[in-house]
Motif scaffolding. Sequence first.
Motif, PDB file in Angstrom:
ATOM      1  N   SER A  84     -28.730  62.662 -55.931  1.00  0.00           N
ATOM      2  CA  SER A  84     -29.696  62.397 -57.009  1.00  0.00           C
ATOM      3  C   SER A  84     -29.197  61.233 -57.846  1.00  0.00           C
ATOM      4  O   SER A  84     -28.044  61.235 -58.289  1.00  0.00           O
ATOM      5  CB  SER A  84     -29.828  63.603 -57.936  1.00  0.00           C
ATOM      6  N   PHE A  85     -30.073  60.253 -58.018  1.00  0.00           N
ATOM      7  CA  PHE A  85     -29.788  59.124 -58.902  1.00  0.00           C
ATOM      8  C   PHE A  85     -30.615  59.355 -60.161  1.00  0.00           C
ATOM      9  O   PHE A  85     -31.851  59.305 -60.101  1.00  0.00           O
ATOM     10  CB  PHE A  85     -30.189  57.806 -58.224  1.00  0.00           C
ATOM     11  N   LYS A  86     -29.943  59.644 -61.251  1.00  0.00           N
ATOM     12  CA  LYS A  86     -30.695  59.997 -62.461  1.00  0.00           C
ATOM     13  C   LYS A  86     -31.489  58.809 -63.010  1.00  0.00           C
ATOM     14  O   LYS A  86     -31.079  57.664 -62.851  1.00  0.00           O
ATOM     15  CB  LYS A  86     -29.738  60.535 -63.525  1.00  0.00           C
ATOM     16  N   TYR A  87     -32.603  59.143 -63.639  1.00  0.00           N
ATOM     17  CA  TYR A  87     -33.508  58.199 -64.336  1.00  0.00           C
ATOM     18  C   TYR A  87     -34.323  57.282 -63.424  1.00  0.00           C
ATOM     19  O   TYR A  87     -34.940  56.347 -63.893  1.00  0.00           O
ATOM     20  CB  TYR A  87     -32.760  57.318 -65.369  1.00  0.00           C
ATOM     21  N   VAL A  88     -34.287  57.530 -62.119  1.00  0.00           N
ATOM     22  CA  VAL A  88     -35.109  56.679 -61.234  1.00  0.00           C
ATOM     23  C   VAL A  88     -35.924  57.547 -60.270  1.00  0.00           C
ATOM     24  O   VAL A  88     -35.640  58.725 -60.094  1.00  0.00           O
ATOM     25  CB  VAL A  88     -34.260  55.670 -60.427  1.00  0.00           C
ATOM     26  N   GLU A  89     -36.933  56.929 -59.660  1.00  0.00           N
ATOM     27  CA  GLU A  89     -37.793  57.628 -58.709  1.00  0.00           C
ATOM     28  C   GLU A  89     -37.327  57.340 -57.280  1.00  0.00           C
ATOM     29  O   GLU A  89     -37.055  56.184 -56.935  1.00  0.00           O
ATOM     30  CB  GLU A  89     -39.236  57.113 -58.836  1.00  0.00           C
ATOM     31  N   GLY A  90     -37.301  58.374 -56.459  1.00  0.00           N
ATOM     32  CA  GLY A  90     -36.907  58.225 -55.056  1.00  0.00           C
ATOM     33  C   GLY A  90     -37.738  57.184 -54.325  1.00  0.00           C
ATOM     34  O   GLY A  90     -37.208  56.379 -53.564  1.00  0.00           O
ATOM     35  N   GLU A  91     -39.046  57.199 -54.583  1.00  0.00           N
ATOM     36  CA  GLU A  91     -39.945  56.263 -53.878  1.00  0.00           C
ATOM     37  C   GLU A  91     -39.520  54.822 -54.147  1.00  0.00           C
ATOM     38  O   GLU A  91     -39.531  53.981 -53.249  1.00  0.00           O
ATOM     39  CB  GLU A  91     -41.401  56.440 -54.319  1.00  0.00           C
ATOM     40  N   GLY A  92     -39.161  54.531 -55.401  1.00  0.00           N
ATOM     41  CA  GLY A  92     -38.731  53.188 -55.768  1.00  0.00           C
ATOM     42  C   GLY A  92     -37.481  52.785 -55.003  1.00  0.00           C
ATOM     43  O   GLY A  92     -37.367  51.645 -54.521  1.00  0.00           O
ATOM     44  N   ILE A  93     -36.552  53.725 -54.886  1.00  0.00           N
ATOM     45  CA  ILE A  93     -35.307  53.432 -54.163  1.00  0.00           C
ATOM     46  C   ILE A  93     -35.613  53.155 -52.689  1.00  0.00           C
ATOM     47  O   ILE A  93     -35.140  52.171 -52.113  1.00  0.00           O
ATOM     48  CB  ILE A  93     -34.307  54.614 -54.258  1.00  0.00           C
ATOM     49  N   ILE A  94     -36.451  54.013 -52.103  1.00  0.00           N
ATOM     50  CA  ILE A  94     -36.768  53.866 -50.672  1.00  0.00           C
ATOM     51  C   ILE A  94     -37.386  52.496 -50.393  1.00  0.00           C
ATOM     52  O   ILE A  94     -36.975  51.796 -49.468  1.00  0.00           O
ATOM     53  CB  ILE A  94     -37.741  54.982 -50.216  1.00  0.00           C
ATOM     54  N   LEU A  95     -38.356  52.113 -51.211  1.00  0.00           N
ATOM     55  CA  LEU A  95     -39.051  50.842 -50.966  1.00  0.00           C
ATOM     56  C   LEU A  95     -38.135  49.656 -51.196  1.00  0.00           C
ATOM     57  O   LEU A  95     -38.157  48.683 -50.449  1.00  0.00           O
ATOM     58  CB  LEU A  95     -40.305  50.753 -51.828  1.00  0.00           C
ATOM     59  N   LEU A 147     -27.566  49.537 -52.906  1.00  0.00           N
ATOM     60  CA  LEU A 147     -27.856  50.644 -53.821  1.00  0.00           C
ATOM     61  C   LEU A 147     -27.409  50.310 -55.241  1.00  0.00           C
ATOM     62  O   LEU A 147     -28.124  50.587 -56.202  1.00  0.00           O
ATOM     63  CB  LEU A 147     -27.126  51.911 -53.356  1.00  0.00           C
ATOM     64  N   ILE A 148     -26.226  49.718 -55.361  1.00  0.00           N
ATOM     65  CA  ILE A 148     -25.704  49.378 -56.687  1.00  0.00           C
ATOM     66  C   ILE A 148     -26.732  48.496 -57.405  1.00  0.00           C
ATOM     67  O   ILE A 148     -27.112  48.747 -58.554  1.00  0.00           O
ATOM     68  CB  ILE A 148     -24.338  48.659 -56.582  1.00  0.00           C
ATOM     69  N   LYS A 149     -27.218  47.469 -56.693  1.00  0.00           N
ATOM     70  CA  LYS A 149     -28.185  46.533 -57.294  1.00  0.00           C
ATOM     71  C   LYS A 149     -29.526  47.221 -57.561  1.00  0.00           C
ATOM     72  O   LYS A 149     -30.129  47.045 -58.629  1.00  0.00           O
ATOM     73  CB  LYS A 149     -28.404  45.334 -56.365  1.00  0.00           C
ATOM     74  N   THR A 150     -29.999  47.980 -56.572  1.00  0.00           N
ATOM     75  CA  THR A 150     -31.306  48.632 -56.683  1.00  0.00           C
ATOM     76  C   THR A 150     -31.345  49.620 -57.848  1.00  0.00           C
ATOM     77  O   THR A 150     -32.285  49.619 -58.651  1.00  0.00           O
ATOM     78  CB  THR A 150     -31.623  49.386 -55.364  1.00  0.00           C
ATOM     79  N   ILE A 151     -30.342  50.468 -57.927  1.00  0.00           N
ATOM     80  CA  ILE A 151     -30.340  51.501 -58.974  1.00  0.00           C
ATOM     81  C   ILE A 151     -30.265  50.829 -60.342  1.00  0.00           C
ATOM     82  O   ILE A 151     -30.973  51.220 -61.275  1.00  0.00           O
ATOM     83  CB  ILE A 151     -29.158  52.498 -58.783  1.00  0.00           C
ATOM     84  N   ASP A 152     -29.436  49.796 -60.447  1.00  0.00           N
ATOM     85  CA  ASP A 152     -29.321  49.097 -61.732  1.00  0.00           C
ATOM     86  C   ASP A 152     -30.671  48.497 -62.128  1.00  0.00           C
ATOM     87  O   ASP A 152     -31.128  48.650 -63.257  1.00  0.00           O
ATOM     88  CB  ASP A 152     -28.238  48.018 -61.629  1.00  0.00           C
ATOM     89  N   LYS A 153     -31.305  47.839 -61.167  1.00  0.00           N
ATOM     90  CA  LYS A 153     -32.609  47.208 -61.426  1.00  0.00           C
ATOM     91  C   LYS A 153     -33.642  48.255 -61.853  1.00  0.00           C
ATOM     92  O   LYS A 153     -34.349  48.092 -62.850  1.00  0.00           O
ATOM     93  CB  LYS A 153     -33.076  46.484 -60.157  1.00  0.00           C
TER      94      LYS A 153
END
Length: 388
Positions: free
Chosen positions: A300-311, A371-377
Motif C-alpha cells: 500500500s502506497f499511502k495517499y495515492v490511488e492504485g489506478e494512477g500508479i498502474i497507468l 516507483l520513486i518518481k511516480t509516487i512522489d509525483k
Amino acid sequence: MSKTIYLDHSATTRIHPEVKEAMMPCWDDFYGNPSSLHHKGREARQGIESARATIAGYFNCDPKEIIFTSGGTESDNLAIFGVAKALKTKGNHIITSAIEHHAVLNTCSQLKKEGSEVTFLPVDKFGLVSLEELKKSIRPETILISIMYANNETGVIQPVEEIGRLAREHKIVFHTDAVQGIGKIKIDLNKLPVDLMTGSAHKIYGPKGIGLLYIRKGTRLLPSQVGGHHEFKRRAGTENVAGIIGFAKAVELAHQQMDTNNKKTADLRDRLQDGIVKNIPEVQVNGHPTARLPNLLNISFKYVEGEGIILNLDTNGICVSSGSACTSESLEPSHVLGAMGLPAEDAHGSIRFSLGLANTAEEIDFTVDCLIKTIDKLRQMSPLYKKK
Ligand SMILES: *Cc1c(COP(=O)(O)O)cnc(C)c1O
C-alpha cells in the motif's frame, strides 16, 4: 513505449516455449476426437491419458482422480455446486473465507441466494483464516469447506493441512482452490487431507482455457455440465487435447524447476520489497511475513490511488495490478485487503507485484526507480497528502 517489464504473473503468464512445443503436434497430428474408436481417436486419447498420468504423478494421486475443465473458474464452480447438489439431503451449510477468489465467493453467494447457509470466515491482519473460528463455525449440517491454498492478491498461504484434518474429523468435504499454489508448493495428495483441488494452466506458464479438478476417490459430486460420458462422467464435452497436453508439460516443468524458480523469484521479490521500503516513505507491506508465496508482493502506497500508479508505470512499460484482475475493472477496493482490516483509502493505493521466471534484477531496479518518481509525483497532486 519502452520494453515490457511484466510483473503481473498472478493474473496470467506467458506460455513457456517447451509447453508451446509440446502442444504443436496437436494441431496437425493428434487432431482426432479422443472418443473415436479409430487410430486418430486413439492417438488423441493416448495423449490425454498420458498427460493425466504425468499430472497425477506430480500430485501423488490416481490419474482417475484428475478431471480436466476449462479453467480454475469452472473447477471452483464444479466443486462447490457439485457437492452442494450431491449432498443436498445431508445438509445445506457451506464454510468458505472472505478472501477467496471470485470464482469461489460468487459461487457460494449464488448458493446462498438459492437457500443454502454460507459462513464467510474472517481473516486476521496477516490474511490468515483462524482455525478456532473455523472450528466454531462447523455445524451438524455443514457439508463443505472451501478455503484457498494461497491467495492471489497477497500470496498468503493458508494452513490447508490443519483445515483438512479438521474437515476429516467432522466428515466434511474439503475443497481448496490451489490455482496460485500449484507449481510453487509441493502438493502430495496422498498425504494432504484434501478432497477437491482446483488448478489452472495459465498461471504456471501453460495455455489459457484449461484447468483441472482433483476429486478424491469416494467424494460425492454431481456434474454441472451434462452430455457425453467424458471425464469419468463428471464433465461432458470433447476434451481440449492441446490444452491438456500443454498443461501436463507446464506442471512437469514447474515441478522439475520448483526450488530454483522459487529461489529466483523470492530473491527478486526481496530486492523489490527492500527497494520500495527503503526509498519510499509511508508504504506498508500487506500479507504474512513468512507464510507467503515466493513471487508475490502486495504494497500500500499511502495517499495515492492504485489506478494512477498502474497507468504511470504502464507508460514506462511496467505491468502491475491492483489486487485481482477481476477487481481492477471496478473501483471497489479489494475485498481481500478489506477483510484484513485495511482502511478503504489504503486498499485503494495498493499494488500487487507478481514476479516470474523471465524477470531480472535490472528490471526490478528500474521498477523501483520509476516507483520513486511516480509516487512522489502522485503525492504532490494528492489532496490527502497535502492536508497532512
Ligand atoms: C486465476 C485464478 C482463478 C481462475 O482461474 P481461470 O483459469 O482464470 O478461470 C481461480 N482462483 C484463483 C486463486 C486464481 O488466481
